[in-house]
Write a protein that holds these residues in place. Structure first.
Motif, mmCIF file in Angstrom:
data_model
loop_
_atom_site.group_PDB
_atom_site.id
_atom_site.type_symbol
_atom_site.label_atom_id
_atom_site.label_comp_id
_atom_site.label_asym_id
_atom_site.label_seq_id
_atom_site.Cartn_x
_atom_site.Cartn_y
_atom_site.Cartn_z
ATOM 1 N N ALA A 52 0.861 -1.186 0.000
ATOM 2 C CA ALA A 52 0.000 0.000 0.000
ATOM 3 C C ALA A 52 0.891 1.228 0.000
ATOM 4 O O ALA A 52 1.993 1.206 0.559
ATOM 5 C CB ALA A 52 -0.914 0.015 1.224
ATOM 6 N N VAL A 54 0.716 5.886 -0.232
ATOM 7 C CA VAL A 54 -0.036 7.138 -0.286
ATOM 8 C C VAL A 54 0.896 8.247 -0.755
ATOM 9 O O VAL A 54 2.074 8.276 -0.404
ATOM 10 C CB VAL A 54 -0.644 7.514 1.085
ATOM 11 C CG1 VAL A 54 -1.820 6.615 1.428
ATOM 12 C CG2 VAL A 54 0.410 7.443 2.193
ATOM 13 N N HIS A 59 -3.401 13.174 0.282
ATOM 14 C CA HIS A 59 -3.504 11.754 -0.105
ATOM 15 C C HIS A 59 -4.186 11.619 -1.471
ATOM 16 O O HIS A 59 -5.021 10.731 -1.677
ATOM 17 C CB HIS A 59 -4.300 10.958 0.941
ATOM 18 C CG HIS A 59 -3.688 10.968 2.301
ATOM 19 N ND1 HIS A 59 -4.360 11.450 3.409
ATOM 20 C CD2 HIS A 59 -2.466 10.572 2.745
ATOM 21 C CE1 HIS A 59 -3.583 11.340 4.473
ATOM 22 N NE2 HIS A 59 -2.426 10.805 4.102
ATOM 23 N N SER A 62 -3.445 7.025 -3.943
ATOM 24 C CA SER A 62 -3.253 5.891 -3.044
ATOM 25 C C SER A 62 -3.505 4.599 -3.818
ATOM 26 O O SER A 62 -4.386 4.551 -4.676
ATOM 27 C CB SER A 62 -4.185 5.979 -1.834
ATOM 28 O OG SER A 62 -5.545 5.918 -2.234
ATOM 29 N N ARG A 63 -2.728 3.595 -3.530
ATOM 30 C CA ARG A 63 -2.853 2.306 -4.199
ATOM 31 C C ARG A 63 -2.608 1.200 -3.173
ATOM 32 O O ARG A 63 -1.908 1.397 -2.178
ATOM 33 C CB ARG A 63 -1.831 2.161 -5.335
ATOM 34 C CG ARG A 63 -1.909 3.225 -6.407
ATOM 35 C CD ARG A 63 -3.023 2.991 -7.406
ATOM 36 N NE ARG A 63 -2.931 3.937 -8.510
ATOM 37 C CZ ARG A 63 -3.471 5.157 -8.506
ATOM 38 N NH1 ARG A 63 -4.134 5.574 -7.425
ATOM 39 N NH2 ARG A 63 -3.342 5.962 -9.552
ATOM 40 N N CYS A 64 -3.155 0.024 -3.443
ATOM 41 C CA CYS A 64 -2.902 -1.112 -2.568
ATOM 42 C C CYS A 64 -3.071 -2.410 -3.343
ATOM 43 O O CYS A 64 -3.729 -2.445 -4.388
ATOM 44 C CB CYS A 64 -3.814 -1.094 -1.344
ATOM 45 S SG CYS A 64 -5.586 -1.147 -1.711
ATOM 46 N N ARG A 76 -5.973 -3.241 1.366
ATOM 47 C CA ARG A 76 -6.864 -2.177 1.849
ATOM 48 C C ARG A 76 -6.722 -1.936 3.351
ATOM 49 O O ARG A 76 -6.617 -0.778 3.779
ATOM 50 C CB ARG A 76 -8.315 -2.515 1.495
ATOM 51 C CG ARG A 76 -9.302 -1.411 1.862
ATOM 52 C CD ARG A 76 -9.047 -0.151 1.054
ATOM 53 N NE ARG A 76 -9.613 1.035 1.689
ATOM 54 C CZ ARG A 76 -9.561 2.246 1.164
ATOM 55 N NH1 ARG A 76 -8.964 2.426 0.006
ATOM 56 N NH2 ARG A 76 -10.075 3.278 1.792
ATOM 57 N N LEU A 79 -3.584 0.051 3.837
ATOM 58 C CA LEU A 79 -3.779 1.437 3.412
ATOM 59 C C LEU A 79 -4.549 2.224 4.463
ATOM 60 O O LEU A 79 -4.246 3.397 4.727
ATOM 61 C CB LEU A 79 -4.519 1.470 2.080
ATOM 62 C CG LEU A 79 -4.820 2.840 1.476
ATOM 63 C CD1 LEU A 79 -3.537 3.611 1.206
ATOM 64 C CD2 LEU A 79 -5.626 2.684 0.184
ATOM 65 N N GLU A 80 -5.529 1.584 5.089
ATOM 66 C CA GLU A 80 -6.328 2.262 6.110
ATOM 67 C C GLU A 80 -5.471 2.718 7.288
ATOM 68 O O GLU A 80 -5.730 3.766 7.883
ATOM 69 C CB GLU A 80 -7.448 1.334 6.588
ATOM 70 C CG GLU A 80 -8.562 1.148 5.562
ATOM 71 C CD GLU A 80 -9.594 0.121 5.983
ATOM 72 O OE1 GLU A 80 -9.382 -0.533 7.036
ATOM 73 O OE2 GLU A 80 -10.598 -0.052 5.268
#
Length: 216
Positions: A52, A54, A59, A62-64, A76, A79-80
């Motif tokens: 993940a 950012v 932000h 963002s990718r994951c 995900r 990323l959270e």
């Protein structure tokens, strides 16, 4: 904004599965992609290398990736954690060595998130702020008063140059420009010479100021 000044690593073990987190500062999607590829090459023998990242002051990017784990159980949740901790311009890869016992979707989510938290805990996190360079010229009689004022205001002193006069070089948070100028002018009865310079990004580490290059 909060950034990773220096990346770190962390590890958690859940039911014999090892989750190794590696955190890295990045400045572009290309750097993030290269970092993920590097981790996959380093841990080529692992079952999964989930990732993940950012980017941007808000932000914006963002990718994951779950990298083969059940959907929404790895990338995900990782990323959270980055978003929850308000981390900017950083990537994390969590490498999983399967221990032979299934964790279930809830167990996977918790393990990947705990691994990211462990990686961040072992990284150097810094608040990156926007400021303006300021050069203050004074005679030697006014030096003590200015040094006291700067200390009371919590301003970051970069250098002091001594010649036939004294120049104090510092960084002022952008939103405090008018306030600082007013306070210095009032305290010195207008005797100090103020020269505002370029906008910079800076952060404090071990009570020392760090100026970032424009592309970092």
């Amino acid at each position: 904004m909060r950034i990773v000044y220096k990346g770190g690593e962390g590890e958690v073990v859940e039911k014999k599965s090892r989750f190794l987190a590696t955190v890295c500062p990045i400045a572009s999607e290309e750097e993030a992609t290269a970092f993920v590829a590097e981790m996959k090459k380093k841990y080529w023998d692992a079952r999964h290398n989930c990732s993940a990242f950012v980017l941007g002051e808000r932000h914006e990017i963002s990718r994951c990736s779950d990298d083969g784990e059940p959907p929404q159980t790895a990338g995900r949740p990782m990323l959270e954690i980055l978003l929850k901790e308000d981390i900017h311009n950083a990537a994390v890869v969590v490498t999983r060595y399967f221990g032979g016992i299934l964790l279930g979707t809830g167990g996977l989510v918790r393990a990947y998130q705990k691994a990211v938290q462990a990686g961040l805990a072992n990284s150097v996190i810094m608040d990156k702020e926007e400021g303006l360079r300021l050069t203050i010229g004074t005679d030697y009689n006014g030096l003590g008063k200015l040094q006291y004022l700067l200390a009371q205001s919590g301003l970051s002193l970069l250098d002091t140059v001594y010649t036939d006069k004294v120049e104090l070089l510092c960084v002022v948070p952008t939103e405090q420009q008018r306030k600082v100028e007013s306070e210095i002018t009032e305290a010195t009865n207008g005797a100090a010479n103020l020269v505002w310079g370029e906008k910079v990004w800076y952060g404090m580490l071990d009570k020392k100021i760090h100026i970032f290059e424009k592309n970092t």
